[in-house]
Write a protein that holds these residues in place. Structure first.
Motif, PDB file in Angstrom:
ATOM      1  N   ALA A 161     -13.109 -11.012  -2.047  1.00 20.14           N
ATOM      2  CA  ALA A 161     -12.789  -9.950  -0.616  1.00 20.14           C
ATOM      3  C   ALA A 161     -11.327  -9.124  -1.990  1.00 20.14           C
ATOM      4  O   ALA A 161     -10.306  -9.513  -1.942  1.00 20.14           O
ATOM      5  CB  ALA A 161     -11.959 -10.575   0.058  1.00 20.14           C
TER       6      ALA A 161
ATOM      7  N   TYR B 279       1.117  -1.466  -0.133  1.00 24.54           N
ATOM      8  CA  TYR B 279       0.083  -0.191  -0.088  1.00 24.54           C
ATOM      9  C   TYR B 279       0.632   1.354  -0.089  1.00 24.54           C
ATOM     10  O   TYR B 279       0.325   2.677  -0.462  1.00 24.54           O
ATOM     11  CB  TYR B 279      -1.119  -0.148   1.529  1.00 24.54           C
ATOM     12  CG  TYR B 279      -0.214   0.481   2.402  1.00 24.54           C
ATOM     13  CD1 TYR B 279      -0.240   1.568   2.388  1.00 24.54           C
ATOM     14  CD2 TYR B 279       0.486  -0.340   3.716  1.00 24.54           C
ATOM     15  CE1 TYR B 279       0.230   2.240   4.229  1.00 24.54           C
ATOM     16  CE2 TYR B 279       0.757   0.054   4.157  1.00 24.54           C
ATOM     17  CZ  TYR B 279       0.924   1.515   4.887  1.00 24.54           C
ATOM     18  OH  TYR B 279       1.543   1.594   5.947  1.00 24.54           O
TER      19      TYR B 279
ATOM     20  N   VAL C  83      -0.254 -11.670   3.460  1.00 27.03           N
ATOM     21  CA  VAL C  83      -1.916 -11.366   3.674  1.00 27.03           C
ATOM     22  C   VAL C  83      -2.542 -12.836   3.150  1.00 27.03           C
ATOM     23  O   VAL C  83      -2.331 -13.929   3.621  1.00 27.03           O
ATOM     24  CB  VAL C  83      -2.500 -10.685   2.231  1.00 27.03           C
ATOM     25  CG1 VAL C  83      -3.760 -10.654   2.636  1.00 27.03           C
ATOM     26  CG2 VAL C  83      -1.899  -9.482   3.834  1.00 27.03           C
TER      27      VAL C  83
ATOM     28  N   THR D 134      -5.530  -8.477   8.040  1.00 19.47           N
ATOM     29  CA  THR D 134      -6.363  -8.187   7.291  1.00 19.47           C
ATOM     30  C   THR D 134      -7.564  -9.701   6.162  1.00 19.47           C
ATOM     31  O   THR D 134      -7.990  -9.810   5.653  1.00 19.47           O
ATOM     32  CB  THR D 134      -5.122  -7.474   5.886  1.00 19.47           C
ATOM     33  OG1 THR D 134      -4.478  -6.167   6.428  1.00 19.47           O
ATOM     34  CG2 THR D 134      -5.977  -7.777   4.470  1.00 19.47           C
ATOM     35  N   ALA D 135      -5.976 -10.732   6.525  1.00 21.25           N
ATOM     36  CA  ALA D 135      -6.258 -11.555   5.726  1.00 21.25           C
ATOM     37  C   ALA D 135      -8.046 -12.345   6.653  1.00 21.25           C
ATOM     38  O   ALA D 135      -8.344 -12.694   6.070  1.00 21.25           O
ATOM     39  CB  ALA D 135      -5.283 -12.393   6.520  1.00 21.25           C
TER      40      ALA D 135
ATOM     41  N   GLY E 157     -10.953 -10.049   5.900  1.00 22.25           N
ATOM     42  CA  GLY E 157     -10.710 -10.215   4.831  1.00 22.25           C
ATOM     43  C   GLY E 157     -12.004 -11.161   3.963  1.00 22.25           C
ATOM     44  O   GLY E 157     -12.712 -11.935   4.067  1.00 22.25           O
TER      45      GLY E 157
ATOM     46  N   ASN F 230      -5.263  -9.890  -4.226  1.00 22.19           N
ATOM     47  CA  ASN F 230      -4.101  -8.863  -3.563  1.00 22.19           C
ATOM     48  C   ASN F 230      -3.716  -8.360  -4.993  1.00 22.19           C
ATOM     49  O   ASN F 230      -2.492  -7.831  -4.824  1.00 22.19           O
ATOM     50  CB  ASN F 230      -3.241 -10.089  -2.955  1.00 22.19           C
ATOM     51  CG  ASN F 230      -3.501 -10.683  -1.761  1.00 22.19           C
ATOM     52  OD1 ASN F 230      -4.633  -9.449  -0.840  1.00 22.19           O
ATOM     53  ND2 ASN F 230      -3.596 -11.453  -1.018  1.00 22.19           N
TER      54      ASN F 230
ATOM     55  N   PHE G 140      -9.778 -14.144  -2.730  1.00 15.90           N
ATOM     56  CA  PHE G 140      -9.194 -12.926  -2.227  1.00 15.90           C
ATOM     57  C   PHE G 140      -8.325 -12.742  -3.137  1.00 15.90           C
ATOM     58  O   PHE G 140      -7.602 -13.587  -2.914  1.00 15.90           O
ATOM     59  CB  PHE G 140      -8.365 -14.049  -0.764  1.00 15.90           C
ATOM     60  CG  PHE G 140      -8.289 -12.646   0.380  1.00 15.90           C
ATOM     61  CD1 PHE G 140      -7.153 -12.079   0.005  1.00 15.90           C
ATOM     62  CD2 PHE G 140      -8.753 -12.485   1.322  1.00 15.90           C
ATOM     63  CE1 PHE G 140      -6.940 -10.630   0.847  1.00 15.90           C
ATOM     64  CE2 PHE G 140      -8.766 -11.353   2.486  1.00 15.90           C
ATOM     65  CZ  PHE G 140      -7.269 -10.803   1.995  1.00 15.90           C
TER      66      PHE G 140
ATOM     67  N   CYS H 250      -8.439  -6.905  -1.759  1.00 12.34           N
ATOM     68  CA  CYS H 250      -7.685  -6.401  -1.098  1.00 12.34           C
ATOM     69  C   CYS H 250      -6.539  -5.473  -1.555  1.00 12.34           C
ATOM     70  O   CYS H 250      -5.621  -4.393  -1.210  1.00 12.34           O
ATOM     71  CB  CYS H 250      -7.175  -7.611   0.018  1.00 12.34           C
ATOM     72  SG  CYS H 250      -5.311  -6.979   0.757  1.00 12.34           S
ATOM     73  N   GLY H 251      -5.738  -5.644  -2.369  1.00 13.46           N
ATOM     74  CA  GLY H 251      -5.272  -5.076  -3.618  1.00 13.46           C
ATOM     75  C   GLY H 251      -4.572  -5.808  -4.661  1.00 13.46           C
ATOM     76  O   GLY H 251      -5.350  -6.526  -5.283  1.00 13.46           O
TER      77      GLY H 251
ATOM     78  N   VAL I  36      -8.435  -2.882   5.693  1.00 19.90           N
ATOM     79  CA  VAL I  36      -8.249  -3.334   7.321  1.00 19.90           C
ATOM     80  C   VAL I  36      -8.823  -2.352   8.586  1.00 19.90           C
ATOM     81  O   VAL I  36      -9.185  -2.889   9.229  1.00 19.90           O
ATOM     82  CB  VAL I  36      -6.987  -3.652   7.214  1.00 19.90           C
ATOM     83  CG1 VAL I  36      -6.181  -2.931   7.477  1.00 19.90           C
ATOM     84  CG2 VAL I  36      -6.566  -4.632   8.573  1.00 19.90           C
TER      85      VAL I  36
ATOM     86  N   LEU J  57     -12.021  -3.686   0.460  1.00 15.02           N
ATOM     87  CA  LEU J  57     -11.320  -4.405   1.889  1.00 15.02           C
ATOM     88  C   LEU J  57     -10.352  -3.466   2.772  1.00 15.02           C
ATOM     89  O   LEU J  57      -9.091  -3.192   2.016  1.00 15.02           O
ATOM     90  CB  LEU J  57     -10.907  -5.465   1.854  1.00 15.02           C
ATOM     91  CG  LEU J  57     -10.376  -6.505   3.173  1.00 15.02           C
ATOM     92  CD1 LEU J  57     -10.860  -6.069   4.833  1.00 15.02           C
ATOM     93  CD2 LEU J  57      -9.653  -7.607   2.749  1.00 15.02           C
TER      94      LEU J  57
END
Length: 339
Positions: A246, A53, A162, A136-137, A140, A226, A224, A248-249, A281, A279
């Protein structure tokens, strides 16, 4: 009383990267170290975190977290030892988790520091498996993606801090099948042999959609994300009816200088009644006590494993960060200042 250091080094962003960050975008500078002000503590950082991030924070754009300021010390997760305290809640020798990383010494507001126990886990674990990536994991998978026993789960970036935890948490909670993608054959072997994934593939070895279909012939219930890009498109194609993702990234596009096209198969979201949810965190801080209690027990029992890629020396902070963006880490990337 031990004398305090007079100076300490910290990393500054001196230019906003265009595309991949370059060494000349950063500077390691020395600054005076002073006694902490009232309600503050002075911390000697032992480890600091580099995370994907942070690449977004190098751009001067409004986002969920403010951008790094030019010619100012960068910040991020760190864990260290209190060496001077002007707050009754902390004593010299306490270990604390805080948000002023990327530097050797940090003067931290006491209200923004959290005591951590080195007897429960190594201090670096509070930056990874028991820290922000771990939560986060946990949040998420269980809250955002509404995982339930029997689900088939696919996680991209599965050898990272993650992703590696997502896959193991899914197995511990009764997933029917867990599939991961990673960027090397060595990481794929690690996911299957060490972390207990049912299947994994190297996304560099062929089209992601084809490799995912082969690994999950009956489809997936949870994704998930990422990575974004072709992984997200492949997951949409493989998600079953009422599947959940989810988001997340999207590390695959953080350094792109051109606009990234979206998945070409988004119409499938309608017919499959999929749910794709972003997502952050920070929205799930209330889960922290439950997360630490459950995950620390799994770590102590040996049921949940974690890896760290440790880069020694503050002078190697830039290299650690760029190595993270290139996928050179297995598990959490940590910069250690203990030598």
């Amino acid at each position: 009383m031990t004398a305090l250091p007079t100076t300490g080094r910290s990393w500054h962003l001196v230019a906003r990267p265009h595309g991949w960050p370059k060494p000349e975008d950063f500077a390691l500078r020395e600054a005076p170290v002073t006694e902490p002000g009232e309600g503050r503590v002075l911390v000697r950082n032992l480890h600091f975190s580099v995370d994907p991030y942070m690449r977004g924070r190098m751009n001067d754009v409004k986002s969920y977290v403010p951008p790094f300021q030019l010619d100012q010390p960068m910040d991020g997760g760190a864990v260290g030892e209190v060496i001077a305290s002007a707050d009754e809640r902390f004593a010299v020798g306490d270990h604390v988790l805080h948000g002023l990383g990327w530097r050797e010494y940090a003067e931290v507001p006491a209200k923004h520091a959290t005591k951590v126990d080195a007897s429960l886990a190594p201090l670096s674990a509070y930056l990874g498996v028991l820290g922000m990536p771990g939560l986060t994991a946990y949040a998420g998978l269980f809250e955002v993606a509404s995982f339930k026993e029997g689900d088939s789960v696919f996680v991209s970036g599965a050898a990272g801090a993650v992703g590696s935890q997502v896959g193991q948490l899914a197995k511990l909670r009764g997933a029917s099948r867990v599939i991961g993608s990673a960027g090397s054959d060595e990481k794929v072997k690690h996911l299957i042999e060490d972390l207990g994934f049912d299947a994994a593939f190297n996304y560099k070895n062929g089209p992601v959609a084809e490799q995912l279909r082969a690994a999950a012939p009956d489809g997936i219930d949870v994704y998930f994300d990422n990575v974004g890009g072709d992984h997200l498109e492949a997951a949409i194609g493989s998600l079953n009816l009422h599947g959940r993702a989810a988001i997340c990234g999207m590390i695959a596009q953080y350094n792109n200088t051109e606009s990234t096209p979206g998945p070409r198969n988004m119409a499938l979201i309608i017919g499959k009644r999929l749910r794709l949810q972003g997502l952050l965190v920070s929205d799930h801080a209330a889960l922290q006590p439950q997360f630490v209690e459950e995950v620390s027990a799994w770590i102590r029992s040996g049921e949940l494993k974690y890896s760290e890629t440790v880069v020694e020396g503050i002078e190697n902070g830039y290299d650690a960060f760029v190595g993270l963006l290139r996928g050179e880490n297995t598990g959490k990337m940590i910069v250690s200042l203990t030598r």
